[in-house]
Scaffold this active site. Structure first.
Site, PDB file in Angstrom:
ATOM      1  N   HIS A   1      43.068  30.839  37.038  1.00 31.77           N
ATOM      2  CA  HIS A   1      42.495  31.331  35.785  1.00 31.77           C
ATOM      3  C   HIS A   1      42.719  30.402  34.596  1.00 31.77           C
ATOM      4  O   HIS A   1      42.163  30.631  33.532  1.00 31.77           O
ATOM      5  CB  HIS A   1      43.023  32.725  35.446  1.00 31.77           C
ATOM      6  CG  HIS A   1      44.417  32.714  34.903  1.00 31.77           C
ATOM      7  ND1 HIS A   1      45.514  32.537  35.697  1.00 31.77           N
ATOM      8  CD2 HIS A   1      44.895  32.834  33.637  1.00 31.77           C
ATOM      9  CE1 HIS A   1      46.607  32.569  34.949  1.00 31.77           C
ATOM     10  NE2 HIS A   1      46.268  32.736  33.704  1.00 31.77           N
TER      11      HIS A   1
HETATM   12  C1  UD1 Z   1      45.748  35.350  29.023  1.00 36.84           C
HETATM   13  C2  UD1 Z   1      46.923  34.510  28.543  1.00 36.84           C
HETATM   14  C3  UD1 Z   1      47.487  33.725  29.717  1.00 36.84           C
HETATM   15  C4  UD1 Z   1      47.809  34.621  30.882  1.00 36.84           C
HETATM   16  C5  UD1 Z   1      46.572  35.401  31.247  1.00 36.84           C
HETATM   17  C6  UD1 Z   1      46.802  36.334  32.401  1.00 36.84           C
HETATM   18  C7  UD1 Z   1      46.799  33.653  26.241  1.00 36.84           C
HETATM   19  C8  UD1 Z   1      46.565  32.438  25.434  1.00 36.84           C
HETATM   20  N1  UD1 Z   1      46.511  33.538  27.544  1.00 36.84           N
HETATM   21  O1  UD1 Z   1      44.716  34.466  29.446  1.00 36.84           O
HETATM   22  O2  UD1 Z   1      48.678  33.075  29.286  1.00 36.84           O
HETATM   23  O3  UD1 Z   1      48.238  33.843  31.963  1.00 36.84           O
HETATM   24  O4  UD1 Z   1      46.172  36.165  30.105  1.00 36.84           O
HETATM   25  O5  UD1 Z   1      45.637  37.010  32.718  1.00 36.84           O
HETATM   26  O6  UD1 Z   1      47.201  34.655  25.717  1.00 36.84           O
HETATM   27  N2  UD1 Z   1      38.672  39.429  30.076  1.00 36.84           N
HETATM   28  C9  UD1 Z   1      38.109  40.550  30.613  1.00 36.84           C
HETATM   29  N3  UD1 Z   1      38.849  41.698  30.667  1.00 36.84           N
HETATM   30  C10 UD1 Z   1      40.104  41.776  30.175  1.00 36.84           C
HETATM   31  C11 UD1 Z   1      40.660  40.628  29.607  1.00 36.84           C
HETATM   32  C12 UD1 Z   1      39.955  39.460  29.573  1.00 36.84           C
HETATM   33  O7  UD1 Z   1      36.982  40.536  31.068  1.00 36.84           O
HETATM   34  O8  UD1 Z   1      40.722  42.850  30.251  1.00 36.84           O
HETATM   35  C13 UD1 Z   1      37.900  38.186  30.075  1.00 36.84           C
HETATM   36  C14 UD1 Z   1      37.133  37.961  28.795  1.00 36.84           C
HETATM   37  O9  UD1 Z   1      35.932  37.363  29.135  1.00 36.84           O
HETATM   38  C15 UD1 Z   1      37.985  36.965  28.060  1.00 36.84           C
HETATM   39  C16 UD1 Z   1      38.605  36.157  29.191  1.00 36.84           C
HETATM   40  O10 UD1 Z   1      38.785  37.085  30.246  1.00 36.84           O
HETATM   41  O11 UD1 Z   1      37.252  36.203  27.176  1.00 36.84           O
HETATM   42  C17 UD1 Z   1      39.914  35.536  28.841  1.00 36.84           C
HETATM   43  O12 UD1 Z   1      40.821  36.525  28.352  1.00 36.84           O
HETATM   44  P1  UD1 Z   1      42.004  36.095  27.328  1.00 36.84           P
HETATM   45  O13 UD1 Z   1      42.867  37.266  27.048  1.00 36.84           O
HETATM   46  O14 UD1 Z   1      41.416  35.351  26.188  1.00 36.84           O
HETATM   47  O15 UD1 Z   1      42.806  35.019  28.132  1.00 36.84           O
HETATM   48  P2  UD1 Z   1      43.241  34.963  29.655  1.00 36.84           P
HETATM   49  O16 UD1 Z   1      42.505  33.855  30.297  1.00 36.84           O
HETATM   50  O17 UD1 Z   1      43.209  36.310  30.305  1.00 36.84           O
END
Ligand code: UD1
Length: 376
Positions: free
Chosen positions: A217
């Site tokens: 991821h």
């Molecule tokens: C975040 C953390 C990362 C952790 C990861 C675990 C930061 C900078 N990053 O990254 O350290 O390892 O979580 O998962 O805080 N999305 C969904 N549903 C959700 C959450 C996210 O669909 O419930 C999708 C969205 O499109 C979003 C993308 O995932 O834009 C990324 O989510 P985000 O919370 O920005 O970062 P992660 O990659 O999950």
């Protein structure tokens, strides 16, 4: 006679890797040697049932007292929105301290709000460094530690990193790993791997040959189509000798769809799944022959389980998993991934051992220190 209210600790969670860390902390703070009030704030950084609610249910985390519902956005927007919504919480709650865990955007955002308001910051999982500032988490780690009054570390080496950054060692407590508290407490409850593998076209193949578990991821691995394609190609090749189970983070699924790479996963020897619950993932990893990942937490969990782990990154903020555990860094070079994976399958991989104080009691140690500090 006036009664003095117990000090209040506002505890913050936001994203999936925070949940397994906060679970034992909430329990330990409730049973601290001196009474402490807790208030659990969820920033809403992760919000899908599979990324969020299921973990609360499986890990017995209390329902958050406050949900800030920030959701997904760019780093600047997400971080600033958390800050904006968290500030009034401190005005109302008037806590003695704000406790944050790990290294996600919610961690640094809430630490910064607290520090600016003169509220003490407690950081659990302090001092880990990848020395790679292109990772958003590295920036979050460095800044959160600078803002913290009490810092709890998972490995002794973390103290050297903190001292180098000018942090007073008197604030730092080496206590072990709360994530491993959760793992050890949950092993008996883990969902049998057979149950999760039943979704495969031919589950018997996975059970007979054994299987690998794959998670990806990190932006560095999934955001550029060419990098992602190279990785999926080599993992597809690996699946011809070892069937792979691939629970897909929403970010990764979106990138694969956008880049039109689904055909690379179109084989009965790769089982793609939605994000798994904690107990399903634990049961699956415990029986795996090999785990391939770019996650931070999974490097630690495989070390605790004694399962070989190949980390698809060039660095790790968790060096003890390489020095003492079962982890090997392989980067994103296909040849290196292929060669190391085959080597592990032939030899069984590094034996490894559990690092010091990864014994299931880290949260209790933390609660004892916090109680002593709060009544100082
Ligand atoms: C975040 C953390 C990362 C952790 C990861 C675990 C930061 C900078 N990053 O990254 O350290 O390892 O979580 O998962 O805080 N999305 C969904 N549903 C959700 C959450 C996210 O669909 O419930 C999708 C969205 O499109 C979003 C993308 O995932 O834009 C990324 O989510 P985000 O919370 O920005 O970062 P992660 O990659 O999950």
């Amino acid at each position: 006679m006036t009664t003095i209210a117990a000090p209040k600790i506002v505890c913050v969670v936001g994203a999936r890797p925070n949940f397994m860390k906060i679970a034992p902390l909430m329990a330990a703070l409730a049973g601290a040697p001196r009474p402490l009030y807790t208030c659990l704030v969820h920033t809403g950084q992760h919000y899908d049932v599979a990324m969020n609610q299921r973990f609360f249910e499986q890990l017995g985390i209390p329902t958050p007292d406050i949900d800030l519902e920030v959701g997904s956005a760019t780093h600047a927007v997400q971080t600033s929105e958390i800050m904006r919504r968290f500030e009034p919480v401190l005005d109302v709650e008037q806590p003695a301290a704000v406790l944050v865990v790990g290294d996600v955007n919610s961690t640094v955002a809430c630490a910064l709000v607290a520090a600016k308001k003169g509220v003490a910051v407690i950081h659990v999982e302090a001092g880990l460094r990848s020395f790679d500032r292109t990772m958003p988490e590295e920036i979050n780690r460095v800044l959160t530690d600078q803002l913290s009054d009490l810092l709890f570390t998972t490995e002794r080496h973390a103290l050297d990193n903190l001292i180098r950054e000018g942090i007073d060692p008197a604030r730092v407590h080496f206590v072990g790993n709360v994530m491993i508290d959760t793992l050890l407490a949950s092993l008996k409850l883990a969902a049998p791997a057979e149950q999760t593998l039943a979704a495969a076209a031919e589950p018997a193949v996975f059970l007979r040959e054994g299987y690998g578990v794959l998670t990806l991821h990190r932006p560095a691995n999934v955001d550029q189509p060419a990098v992602l394609e190279r990785l999926l190609q080599v993992l597809g090749e690996l699946s011809t000798v070892l069937p792979l189970v691939f629970p897909l983070h929403p970010r990764t699924k979106a990138r694969i769809d956008q880049a039109g790479l689904n055909s690379l996963l179109d084989t009965p020897r790769i089982l793609c799944l939605p994000p798994l619950g904690y107990l399903e993932m634990l049961g699956l990893m415990a029986r795996a022959r090999l785990v391939l990942t770019d996650s931070g937490g999974i490097q630690e969990e495989t070390t605790a389980l004694g399962v070989p782990c190949l980390t698809l990154r060039d660095n790790t903020e968790r060096p003890i998993t390489v020095a003492q555990g079962t982890n090997t860094l392989v980067g994103s070079d296909p040849e290196r991934i292929r060669r190391t994976a085959l080597e592990v399958l032939a030899t069984g991989g590094k034996a490894g051992r559990a690092p010091e104080l990864w014994d299931g009691h880290a949260a209790t140690r933390i609660a004892t220190v916090i109680a002593g500090w709060a009544y100082r």
